[in-house]
Design a protein around this motif. Structure first.
Motif, PDB file in Angstrom:
ATOM      1  N   LEU A 140      -9.423  -0.216   5.725  1.00  0.00           N
ATOM      2  CA  LEU A 140      -9.491  -0.010   4.274  1.00  0.00           C
ATOM      3  C   LEU A 140      -8.832   1.305   3.867  1.00  0.00           C
ATOM      4  O   LEU A 140      -8.081   1.360   2.880  1.00  0.00           O
ATOM      5  CB  LEU A 140     -10.951  -0.038   3.819  1.00  0.00           C
ATOM      6  CG  LEU A 140     -11.653  -1.396   3.884  1.00  0.00           C
ATOM      7  CD1 LEU A 140     -13.126  -1.251   3.516  1.00  0.00           C
ATOM      8  CD2 LEU A 140     -10.978  -2.409   2.964  1.00  0.00           C
ATOM      9  N   LEU A 141      -9.108   2.364   4.616  1.00  0.00           N
ATOM     10  CA  LEU A 141      -8.501   3.654   4.277  1.00  0.00           C
ATOM     11  C   LEU A 141      -6.991   3.633   4.492  1.00  0.00           C
ATOM     12  O   LEU A 141      -6.237   4.221   3.708  1.00  0.00           O
ATOM     13  CB  LEU A 141      -9.138   4.765   5.112  1.00  0.00           C
ATOM     14  CG  LEU A 141     -10.521   5.229   4.664  1.00  0.00           C
ATOM     15  CD1 LEU A 141     -11.070   6.283   5.612  1.00  0.00           C
ATOM     16  CD2 LEU A 141     -10.475   5.783   3.245  1.00  0.00           C
ATOM     17  N   TYR A 142      -6.554   2.957   5.552  1.00  0.00           N
ATOM     18  CA  TYR A 142      -5.112   2.879   5.785  1.00  0.00           C
ATOM     19  C   TYR A 142      -4.424   2.061   4.695  1.00  0.00           C
ATOM     20  O   TYR A 142      -3.294   2.372   4.286  1.00  0.00           O
ATOM     21  CB  TYR A 142      -4.825   2.266   7.152  1.00  0.00           C
ATOM     22  CG  TYR A 142      -3.352   2.220   7.473  1.00  0.00           C
ATOM     23  CD1 TYR A 142      -2.689   3.357   7.922  1.00  0.00           C
ATOM     24  CD2 TYR A 142      -2.622   1.051   7.300  1.00  0.00           C
ATOM     25  CE1 TYR A 142      -1.331   3.326   8.196  1.00  0.00           C
ATOM     26  CE2 TYR A 142      -1.265   1.008   7.574  1.00  0.00           C
ATOM     27  CZ  TYR A 142      -0.623   2.145   8.022  1.00  0.00           C
ATOM     28  OH  TYR A 142       0.724   2.118   8.285  1.00  0.00           O
ATOM     29  N   ALA A 143      -5.089   1.027   4.204  1.00  0.00           N
ATOM     30  CA  ALA A 143      -4.512   0.246   3.110  1.00  0.00           C
ATOM     31  C   ALA A 143      -4.346   1.093   1.850  1.00  0.00           C
ATOM     32  O   ALA A 143      -3.438   0.855   1.044  1.00  0.00           O
ATOM     33  CB  ALA A 143      -5.391  -0.969   2.819  1.00  0.00           C
ATOM     34  N   LEU A 144      -5.201   2.099   1.677  1.00  0.00           N
ATOM     35  CA  LEU A 144      -5.111   2.968   0.504  1.00  0.00           C
ATOM     36  C   LEU A 144      -4.093   4.090   0.684  1.00  0.00           C
ATOM     37  O   LEU A 144      -3.396   4.463  -0.268  1.00  0.00           O
ATOM     38  CB  LEU A 144      -6.480   3.579   0.199  1.00  0.00           C
ATOM     39  CG  LEU A 144      -7.563   2.621  -0.307  1.00  0.00           C
ATOM     40  CD1 LEU A 144      -8.893   3.351  -0.419  1.00  0.00           C
ATOM     41  CD2 LEU A 144      -7.176   2.025  -1.652  1.00  0.00           C
ATOM     42  N   GLY A 192       3.251   4.882   6.558  1.00  0.00           N
ATOM     43  CA  GLY A 192       3.762   3.696   7.232  1.00  0.00           C
ATOM     44  C   GLY A 192       3.630   2.468   6.356  1.00  0.00           C
ATOM     45  O   GLY A 192       3.414   2.558   5.138  1.00  0.00           O
ATOM     46  N   ALA A 193       3.745   1.313   6.984  1.00  0.00           N
ATOM     47  CA  ALA A 193       3.658   0.046   6.252  1.00  0.00           C
ATOM     48  C   ALA A 193       2.193  -0.311   6.021  1.00  0.00           C
ATOM     49  O   ALA A 193       1.391  -0.335   6.962  1.00  0.00           O
ATOM     50  CB  ALA A 193       4.350  -1.059   7.035  1.00  0.00           C
ATOM     51  N   ARG A 194       1.847  -0.608   4.785  1.00  0.00           N
ATOM     52  CA  ARG A 194       0.453  -0.907   4.458  1.00  0.00           C
ATOM     53  C   ARG A 194      -0.015  -2.228   5.065  1.00  0.00           C
ATOM     54  O   ARG A 194      -1.210  -2.440   5.245  1.00  0.00           O
ATOM     55  CB  ARG A 194       0.267  -0.943   2.944  1.00  0.00           C
ATOM     56  CG  ARG A 194       0.502   0.402   2.272  1.00  0.00           C
ATOM     57  CD  ARG A 194       0.277   0.333   0.778  1.00  0.00           C
ATOM     58  NE  ARG A 194       0.657   1.566   0.115  1.00  0.00           N
ATOM     59  CZ  ARG A 194      -0.152   2.611  -0.059  1.00  0.00           C
ATOM     60  NH1 ARG A 194      -1.391   2.548   0.397  1.00  0.00           N
ATOM     61  NH2 ARG A 194       0.270   3.702  -0.664  1.00  0.00           N
ATOM     62  N   LEU A 195       0.915  -3.120   5.377  1.00  0.00           N
ATOM     63  CA  LEU A 195       0.523  -4.396   5.970  1.00  0.00           C
ATOM     64  C   LEU A 195      -0.120  -4.221   7.344  1.00  0.00           C
ATOM     65  O   LEU A 195      -0.829  -5.108   7.821  1.00  0.00           O
ATOM     66  CB  LEU A 195       1.735  -5.319   6.080  1.00  0.00           C
ATOM     67  CG  LEU A 195       2.246  -5.927   4.766  1.00  0.00           C
ATOM     68  CD1 LEU A 195       3.486  -6.773   5.023  1.00  0.00           C
ATOM     69  CD2 LEU A 195       1.158  -6.771   4.105  1.00  0.00           C
ATOM     70  N   ALA A 196       0.117  -3.070   7.972  1.00  0.00           N
ATOM     71  CA  ALA A 196      -0.495  -2.814   9.280  1.00  0.00           C
ATOM     72  C   ALA A 196      -2.008  -2.705   9.183  1.00  0.00           C
ATOM     73  O   ALA A 196      -2.699  -2.766  10.204  1.00  0.00           O
ATOM     74  CB  ALA A 196       0.086  -1.544   9.887  1.00  0.00           C
ATOM     75  N   ALA A 197      -2.533  -2.556   7.972  1.00  0.00           N
ATOM     76  CA  ALA A 197      -3.986  -2.484   7.806  1.00  0.00           C
ATOM     77  C   ALA A 197      -4.659  -3.815   8.085  1.00  0.00           C
ATOM     78  O   ALA A 197      -5.876  -3.860   8.317  1.00  0.00           O
ATOM     79  CB  ALA A 197      -4.321  -2.027   6.384  1.00  0.00           C
ATOM     80  N   LEU A 198      -3.900  -4.902   8.070  1.00  0.00           N
ATOM     81  CA  LEU A 198      -4.503  -6.217   8.281  1.00  0.00           C
ATOM     82  C   LEU A 198      -5.069  -6.367   9.691  1.00  0.00           C
ATOM     83  O   LEU A 198      -6.083  -7.048   9.885  1.00  0.00           O
ATOM     84  CB  LEU A 198      -3.470  -7.313   8.016  1.00  0.00           C
ATOM     85  CG  LEU A 198      -2.978  -7.435   6.568  1.00  0.00           C
ATOM     86  CD1 LEU A 198      -1.902  -8.507   6.462  1.00  0.00           C
ATOM     87  CD2 LEU A 198      -4.145  -7.753   5.638  1.00  0.00           C
ATOM     88  N   SER A 218      -6.201   8.635   7.735  1.00  0.00           N
ATOM     89  CA  SER A 218      -7.316   7.704   7.536  1.00  0.00           C
ATOM     90  C   SER A 218      -8.357   7.858   8.633  1.00  0.00           C
ATOM     91  O   SER A 218      -9.568   7.863   8.365  1.00  0.00           O
ATOM     92  CB  SER A 218      -6.788   6.266   7.515  1.00  0.00           C
ATOM     93  OG  SER A 218      -5.823   6.088   6.508  1.00  0.00           O
ATOM     94  N   GLY A 219      -7.895   7.992   9.879  1.00  0.00           N
ATOM     95  CA  GLY A 219      -8.837   8.120  10.983  1.00  0.00           C
ATOM     96  C   GLY A 219      -9.673   9.379  10.903  1.00  0.00           C
ATOM     97  O   GLY A 219     -10.891   9.349  11.130  1.00  0.00           O
ATOM     98  N   VAL A 220      -9.050  10.499  10.570  1.00  0.00           N
ATOM     99  CA  VAL A 220      -9.806  11.750  10.486  1.00  0.00           C
ATOM    100  C   VAL A 220     -10.761  11.721   9.300  1.00  0.00           C
ATOM    101  O   VAL A 220     -11.888  12.227   9.379  1.00  0.00           O
ATOM    102  CB  VAL A 220      -8.844  12.950  10.403  1.00  0.00           C
ATOM    103  CG1 VAL A 220      -9.617  14.250  10.215  1.00  0.00           C
ATOM    104  CG2 VAL A 220      -7.998  13.032  11.661  1.00  0.00           C
ATOM    105  N   ASN A 221     -10.341  11.123   8.186  1.00  0.00           N
ATOM    106  CA  ASN A 221     -11.247  10.998   7.044  1.00  0.00           C
ATOM    107  C   ASN A 221     -12.494  10.207   7.412  1.00  0.00           C
ATOM    108  O   ASN A 221     -13.619  10.589   7.072  1.00  0.00           O
ATOM    109  CB  ASN A 221     -10.527  10.298   5.886  1.00  0.00           C
ATOM    110  CG  ASN A 221      -9.929  11.278   4.911  1.00  0.00           C
ATOM    111  OD1 ASN A 221     -10.587  12.190   4.441  1.00  0.00           O
ATOM    112  ND2 ASN A 221      -8.660  11.103   4.611  1.00  0.00           N
ATOM    113  N   LEU A 222     -12.283   9.106   8.104  1.00  0.00           N
ATOM    114  CA  LEU A 222     -13.418   8.275   8.498  1.00  0.00           C
ATOM    115  C   LEU A 222     -14.299   9.003   9.509  1.00  0.00           C
ATOM    116  O   LEU A 222     -15.528   8.912   9.460  1.00  0.00           O
ATOM    117  CB  LEU A 222     -12.903   6.965   9.086  1.00  0.00           C
ATOM    118  CG  LEU A 222     -13.925   5.850   9.282  1.00  0.00           C
ATOM    119  CD1 LEU A 222     -14.610   5.491   7.975  1.00  0.00           C
ATOM    120  CD2 LEU A 222     -13.257   4.613   9.876  1.00  0.00           C
TER     121      LEU A 222
END
Length: 236
Positions: free
Chosen positions: A45-49, A130-136, A56-60
């Motif tokens: 979810l964070l990577y999609a945003l 990067g590419a947001r599709l990688a969040a899938l 995203s990983g450090v935020n989580l």
């Protein structure tokens, strides 16, 4: 994305070792599935945003550390770890900081706030999106793990015991769903489940005069004091 996902997941286990009471590493496999599933869903979810995997990983991970620190502060004051219902108090802490910060510690709060602001600036400024599709991928893996780890297990509602046995993530997940499960009041065996008897009824009058068997319960006085003191100390 994969190194961040795996490395961050390992770090969440390390952060959980700071928790008091400390959860056991030997826990059921479904508890580890819930732990990993929540991490993957949050990362996706964070990577999609943000489209930034490390950010995203450090935020989580910082959010996970915050929950652990809050749980330790709560356990120090109330001898109870963080439970799912406590999430609603985060908004209260923002509205009324002087009520909650003394329990958490002004130094910890200031350090976390400054560190997060510095990291927020650095992450958005220097990491290449990067590419947001990688969040899938992490979302799909996380949802699959949550589905596999979701068993019909009834919590003991002894928060300390459940955290020790299941870990913090699985405990929060199961308390969340247990709070939303339908309750069969007839199966609780509560003496207060029957119809109330008015104070002016003949049955209650007979019980008060000593004739006949009482068919109603005495008046109940309830004192809700939250965390200000332990009312059990007043009992002789």
């Amino acid at each position: 994305m994969l190194p961040v996902a795996l490395g961050g997941l390992a770090l969440t286990v390390g952060v959980e070792r700071l928790l008091v009471p400390r959860p056991a590493l030997r826990r059921p496999a479904d508890c580890w599935m819930l732990h990993a599933g929540l991490w993957c869903v949050g990362l996706g979810l964070l990577y999609a945003l943000t489209a930034r995997p490390l950010f995203s990983g450090v935020n989580l991970l910082l959010l996970w550390l915050l929950i652990v620190l809050v749980s330790n502060s709560k356990y120090h004051s109330l001898r109870e770890p963080f439970v799912c219902a406590d999430f609603e108090y985060f908004s209260d802490a923002v509205k009324f900081p002087r009520l909650y910060l003394p329990f958490f510690g002004f130094g910890k709060a200031a350090l976390l706030a400054v560190g997060f602001l510095v990291y927020l600036w650095a992450g958005l400024s220097f990491e290449v999106p990067g590419a947001r599709l990688a969040a899938l991928l992490p979302l799909a893996v996380g949802l699959g793990l949550l589905r596999l780890g979701r068993r019909q297990v009834q919590p003991s509602f002894d928060a300390e015991r459940d955290v020790r046995d299941w870990g913090l993530a699985a405990s929060l997940w199961r308390y969340f769903w247990a709070a939303r499960a339908p309750v069969d009041r007839a199966g609780l065996g509560s003496p207060f489940a029957g119809e109330p008897v008015p104070a002016s009824s003949p049955a209650k009058a007979a019980a008060a005069s000593g004739f006949g068997q009482p068919t109603s319960l005495p008046d109940l006085v309830s004192v809700q004091s939250e965390s200000f003191f332990d009312v059990r100390d007043l009992w002789p």
